[in-house]
Structure formats: structure tokens, C-alpha cells
Design a protein around this motif. Structure first.
Motif, PDB file in Angstrom:
ATOM      1  N   LYS A 156       0.757   7.500  -6.407  1.00 58.50           N
ATOM      2  CA  LYS A 156      -0.489   8.063  -6.718  1.00 58.50           C
ATOM      3  C   LYS A 156      -1.377   7.098  -7.647  1.00 58.50           C
ATOM      4  CE  LYS A 156       0.978  12.922  -6.189  1.00 58.50           C
ATOM      5  NZ  LYS A 156       2.682  12.350  -5.438  1.00 58.50           N
ATOM      6  N   ASP A 163      -4.942   4.550  -8.187  1.00 57.47           N
ATOM      7  CA  ASP A 163      -6.276   4.693  -7.926  1.00 57.47           C
ATOM      8  C   ASP A 163      -6.643   4.051  -6.819  1.00 57.47           C
ATOM      9  OD1 ASP A 163      -6.868   6.991 -10.084  1.00 57.47           O
ATOM     10  OD2 ASP A 163      -5.839   5.243 -11.465  1.00 57.47           O
ATOM     11  N   GLY A 164      -6.160   2.709  -6.822  1.00 61.22           N
ATOM     12  CA  GLY A 164      -6.733   1.840  -5.939  1.00 61.22           C
ATOM     13  C   GLY A 164      -5.766   0.863  -5.539  1.00 61.22           C
ATOM     14  N   ASP A 173     -14.957  -1.903  -2.612  1.00 62.96           N
ATOM     15  CA  ASP A 173     -15.616  -1.565  -3.913  1.00 62.96           C
ATOM     16  C   ASP A 173     -15.808  -2.366  -4.881  1.00 62.96           C
ATOM     17  OD1 ASP A 173     -15.567   1.497  -3.271  1.00 62.96           O
ATOM     18  OD2 ASP A 173     -13.471   1.009  -2.884  1.00 62.96           O
ATOM     19  N   SER A 188       0.746  -0.886   0.003  1.00 59.73           N
ATOM     20  CA  SER A 188      -0.037   0.033  -0.024  1.00 59.73           C
ATOM     21  C   SER A 188       0.794   1.257   0.036  1.00 59.73           C
ATOM     22  CB  SER A 188      -0.899  -0.080   1.104  1.00 59.73           C
ATOM     23  OG  SER A 188      -0.346   0.023   2.422  1.00 59.73           O
ATOM     24  N   GLY A 206       0.510   4.558  -2.874  1.00 62.89           N
ATOM     25  CA  GLY A 206       0.299   6.063  -2.148  1.00 62.89           C
ATOM     26  C   GLY A 206       1.560   6.715  -2.921  1.00 62.89           C
ATOM     27  N   LYS A 254      -8.527   2.160   6.730  1.00 60.98           N
ATOM     28  CA  LYS A 254      -7.471   3.149   6.204  1.00 60.98           C
ATOM     29  C   LYS A 254      -7.380   3.977   5.230  1.00 60.98           C
ATOM     30  CE  LYS A 254      -2.543   3.115   7.012  1.00 60.98           C
ATOM     31  NZ  LYS A 254      -1.266   2.126   7.313  1.00 60.98           N
ATOM     32  N   PHE A 255      -7.772   3.148   3.999  1.00 59.60           N
ATOM     33  CA  PHE A 255      -7.551   3.892   2.497  1.00 59.60           C
ATOM     34  C   PHE A 255      -8.844   4.450   1.864  1.00 59.60           C
ATOM     35  CE2 PHE A 255      -3.933   1.290   3.151  1.00 59.60           C
ATOM     36  CZ  PHE A 255      -2.775   2.416   3.131  1.00 59.60           C
ATOM     37  N   THR A 256     -10.166   3.979   2.343  1.00 62.77           N
ATOM     38  CA  THR A 256     -11.283   4.445   1.714  1.00 62.77           C
ATOM     39  C   THR A 256     -11.648   5.881   2.399  1.00 62.77           C
ATOM     40  OG1 THR A 256     -12.091   2.140   1.306  1.00 62.77           O
ATOM     41  CG2 THR A 256     -13.804   3.739   1.309  1.00 62.77           C
ATOM     42  N   PRO A 257     -12.233   6.869   1.495  1.00 58.33           N
ATOM     43  CA  PRO A 257     -12.245   6.838   0.186  1.00 58.33           C
ATOM     44  C   PRO A 257     -11.076   7.266  -0.879  1.00 58.33           C
ATOM     45  CG  PRO A 257     -13.281   8.861   0.782  1.00 58.33           C
ATOM     46  CD  PRO A 257     -12.761   8.090   2.109  1.00 58.33           C
ATOM     47  N   LYS A 258     -10.132   7.492  -0.239  1.00 55.36           N
ATOM     48  CA  LYS A 258      -8.923   7.913  -0.933  1.00 55.36           C
ATOM     49  C   LYS A 258      -8.569   6.987  -2.114  1.00 55.36           C
ATOM     50  CE  LYS A 258      -4.047   8.666  -0.816  1.00 55.36           C
ATOM     51  NZ  LYS A 258      -2.983   8.755   0.303  1.00 55.36           N
ATOM     52  N   PHE A 259      -8.791   5.539  -1.928  1.00 58.81           N
ATOM     53  CA  PHE A 259      -8.433   4.578  -2.669  1.00 58.81           C
ATOM     54  C   PHE A 259      -9.596   3.607  -3.136  1.00 58.81           C
ATOM     55  CE2 PHE A 259      -3.711   4.374  -1.215  1.00 58.81           C
ATOM     56  CZ  PHE A 259      -3.337   5.101  -2.452  1.00 58.81           C
TER      57      PHE A 259
END
Length: 216
Positions: A82, A84-85, A127, A75, A79, A100-105
Motif C-alpha cells: 500500500k 503511495d507511488g 507526476d 509494482s 500494491g 495502469k497505475f494513475t491515479p491510484k499511485f
């Protein structure tokens, strides 16, 4: 992983290869040829530094083509580049990754090898759920168990599912007929005898012509 089309869409899974430049060229050609929803980049056995270098080269090209770049690996690499997921293969790590990562990813999950585990995954609200192993395309057709799981899932769960197809581009249709939102292809594209671009053209032509349409 947006549903821009009214039918099953193509997801590419990058193969393991010692010739990174050749894969990058194939990917560029594939992305320029037809609709691709996203590209999953597995880490395979690469160390983080080598994997990050690979992703740094690929992620901008994927995103420039309008597809989502999904990292199946560290992960921190996702980051830094950059992406998307994140694609999570270990179900035990899914809940923490989502928190930890929703909704950033975009956070998607593999590991749904049977109904009970798939429902447990669904309760965590990723998702998407992925039926099949990223490198599990060993026969021309999609695995019957994955098709059965997808048909069951698509009939009752709103979370989109991605199903691994076989090594034959034509196997995309059997996936689409389950009601799955996405068909994932690896060898069918990157080992296609006429090249990755022709594979993407063929798969999209099959889906355009024969895949069932989703209700609005």
C-alpha cells in the motif's frame, strides 16, 4: 509529492545496506526531525520477497510521518504494501505504468539524462521527473549536468522535478537555486557524520533560510 512548502522540499532516497534495522532507525529519526516530502525505497538487487519485507516495515512509518512512500522496484510489491507511488527507472516502461497505475499511485520517472529524453518523458505526463541516478551521489556537490537540466526544465515545464544532490548536505542549496521543486538526498543524510536527523535538520535550515520561494 505535494508542494506544501513555498520552496524546494527534501526527498530521501534510502541507501543499499545489509543492516536494515540500522537504516530503519535512521529513517525514523530523520522523519521526526524536519520536513520530508517523500521517501524513495529502491529495490537495488533484492529479490521480491526480501524487498517486500523491507517495504512492509518502512512504508507505514513513512506514511505515519506525513511523507509519501515511493517504491522504485516491483509494482506488485508497491500494491501489496500500500505504497503511495512508483518510481520508474526505465523510460520504456513509463507509459504503460502511468496508464495502469494513475491515479491510484504517484508515478514518477527517472531516465531523463538529456533534454530530448526528458521532453519525451514530459509528454507522457508523469507526476514528476527525477534528474540523476538514485545511487549517483558520488561527489560532495550535485552533478552539474543534473543542475543544468533542472534549471532548463523548471523554467518551462510544469511537471515537478526532483534533483539528486551530492554527498554534502549543503549541496541542497544549488539544487534549490535551479527552481527544482524537490532535492533528493541519500548519502548526505544516511552517511552524515552527525546522523540522519542532524542532516535533515541542516538541509531544512538551509532551504528555509536561502532557497528561492515559488510564486503562488
Amino acid at each position: 509529492m505535494t508542494l506544501q512548502e513555498d520552496r524546494c522540499r527534501l526527498v530521501l532516497v534510502l541507501p543499499e545496506s545489509e543492516n536494515a534495522k540500522a537504516i530503519e532507525t535512521q529513517l525514523q529519526e530523520a522523519l521526526a526531525t524536519g520536513d520530508v516530502a517523500s521517501v524513495i525505497i529502491p529495490q537495488y538487487g533484492q529479490d521480491d520477497q526480501a524487498f517486500q519485507q523491507r517495504c512492509e516495515a518502512l512504508v507505514p512509518e513513512i506514511q505515519a510521518a506525513g511523507a509519501a512512500a515511493i517504491i522504485a522496484g516491483d509494482s506488485r510489491v508497491a500494491g501489496r504494501v500500500k505504497a503511495d507511488g512508483l518510481h520508474v527507472t526505465a523510460v520504456s516502461e513509463l507509459k504503460e505504468t502511468i496508464e495502469k497505475f494513475t491515479p491510484k499511485f504517484i508515478v514518477g520517472s527517472g531516465g531523463g539524462a538529456e533534454r530530448h529524453t526528458a521532453l519525451e518523458i514530459g509528454e507522457m505526463r508523469p507526476d514528476y521527473i527525477f534528474f540523476g541516478k538514485l545511487d549517483g551521489d558520488i561527489k560532495p556537490e550535485a552533478h552539474p549536468k543534473n543542475l543544468a537540466l533542472a534549471e532548463w526544465w523548471a523554467s518551462m515545464i510544469e511537471i515537478p522535478c526532483v534533483v539528486l544532490g551530492g554527498t554534502d548536505a549543503a549541496s541542497a542549496l544549488a539544487v534549490a537555486e535551479t527552481g527544482a521543486e524537490f532535492v533528493a538526498m541519500r548519502s548526505a543524510v544516511f552517511a552524515h557524520p552527525e546522523g540522519a536527523a542532524e542532516a535533515v535538520r541542516q538541509i531544512n535550515a538551509i532551504l528555509d533560510e536561502k532557497a528561492p520561494r515559488f510564486e503562488a
